[in-house]
Design a protein around this motif. Structure first.
Motif, PDB file in Angstrom:
ATOM      1  N   THR A  51       0.727  -1.088   0.072  1.00 14.64           N
ATOM      2  CA  THR A  51      -0.014  -0.043  -0.022  1.00 14.64           C
ATOM      3  C   THR A  51       0.897   1.384  -0.071  1.00 14.64           C
ATOM      4  OG1 THR A  51      -1.906   1.159   1.144  1.00 14.64           O
ATOM      5  CG2 THR A  51      -0.295   0.080   2.807  1.00 14.64           C
ATOM      6  N   THR A  58      -3.338   0.393  -3.570  1.00 21.05           N
ATOM      7  CA  THR A  58      -2.994  -0.926  -2.914  1.00 21.05           C
ATOM      8  C   THR A  58      -2.571  -1.904  -4.338  1.00 21.05           C
ATOM      9  OG1 THR A  58      -5.373  -1.390  -3.146  1.00 21.05           O
ATOM     10  CG2 THR A  58      -4.515  -0.592  -0.851  1.00 21.05           C
ATOM     11  N   TYR A  60      -1.730  -6.129  -5.090  1.00 21.15           N
ATOM     12  CA  TYR A  60      -2.013  -7.453  -4.699  1.00 21.15           C
ATOM     13  C   TYR A  60      -1.303  -8.576  -5.473  1.00 21.15           C
ATOM     14  CZ  TYR A  60      -5.485  -5.303  -1.315  1.00 21.15           C
ATOM     15  OH  TYR A  60      -5.946  -4.853  -0.413  1.00 21.15           O
ATOM     16  N   CYS A  68      -7.928 -10.842   0.245  1.00 23.91           N
ATOM     17  CA  CYS A  68      -7.089 -10.321   1.008  1.00 23.91           C
ATOM     18  C   CYS A  68      -7.321  -8.667   0.966  1.00 23.91           C
ATOM     19  CB  CYS A  68      -5.620 -10.463   0.340  1.00 23.91           C
ATOM     20  SG  CYS A  68      -4.136 -10.120   1.457  1.00 23.91           S
ATOM     21  N   ASN A  69      -6.969  -8.208   1.933  1.00 28.53           N
ATOM     22  CA  ASN A  69      -7.064  -6.814   2.272  1.00 28.53           C
ATOM     23  C   ASN A  69      -5.872  -6.050   3.007  1.00 28.53           C
ATOM     24  OD1 ASN A  69      -8.703  -4.211   1.877  1.00 28.53           O
ATOM     25  ND2 ASN A  69      -8.607  -4.201   3.958  1.00 28.53           N
ATOM     26  N   SER A  71      -4.434  -2.559   4.836  1.00 27.33           N
ATOM     27  CA  SER A  71      -4.976  -1.249   5.088  1.00 27.33           C
ATOM     28  C   SER A  71      -4.086  -0.858   6.113  1.00 27.33           C
ATOM     29  CB  SER A  71      -6.456  -1.434   5.986  1.00 27.33           C
ATOM     30  OG  SER A  71      -6.252  -2.320   6.872  1.00 27.33           O
TER      31      SER A  71
END
Length: 128
Positions: A51, A58, A60, A68-69, A71
């Motif tokens: 990020t 962001t 991935y 998936c995240n 933060s």
């Protein structure tokens, strides 16, 4: 000097979820980006997510997209990774990393060598 400390690893079951955190400290912590990588036994360290720190953006790995995240909480100097539908090969040490200077190509987020600081890692183990 920047210090990164991961937490939140432990036992997880295949199909379950995990949430790991990375707290950063340092005199003037203001990275360009933060990333999460993982390394399974006998394998190379691989990119999971990244990020931007002070802007929207962001990124991935294809293998985790959709489940998936990543933060961040800039006030707490902390970045989080939440992942669901864990696969057995999700057992690994999860590392966070910080990059100071700009990244011009999104693919460059994927390479561990492009990051300046690393945490010690947190172990996530499949308990199935």
């Amino acid at each position: 000097q920047v210090q990164l400390v991961e937490s939140g690893g432990g036992l997880v079951q295949a199909g379950g979820s995990l949430r790991v955190s990375c707290a950063a400290s340092g005199r003037t912590f203001s990275p360009y980006a933060m990333g999460w990588f993982r390394q399974a036994p006998g394998k190379e360290r691989e990119f999971v997510a990244a990020t931007r720190w002070s802007a929207v953006g962001t990124y991935y790995a294809d293998s985790v997209k959709g489940r998936c995240n990543i933060s961040r909480d800039n006030a707490k100097n902390t970045v989080y990774l939440q992942m669901g539908s864990l696969k057995p090969e999700g057992t690994a040490v999860y590392y966070c990393a910080a990059r100071n200077s700009m990244i011009f190509r999104s693919s460059n987020y994927y390479y561990p060598s492009n990051y300046d600081y690393w945490g010690q890692g947190t172990q996530v183990t499949d308990s199935s």
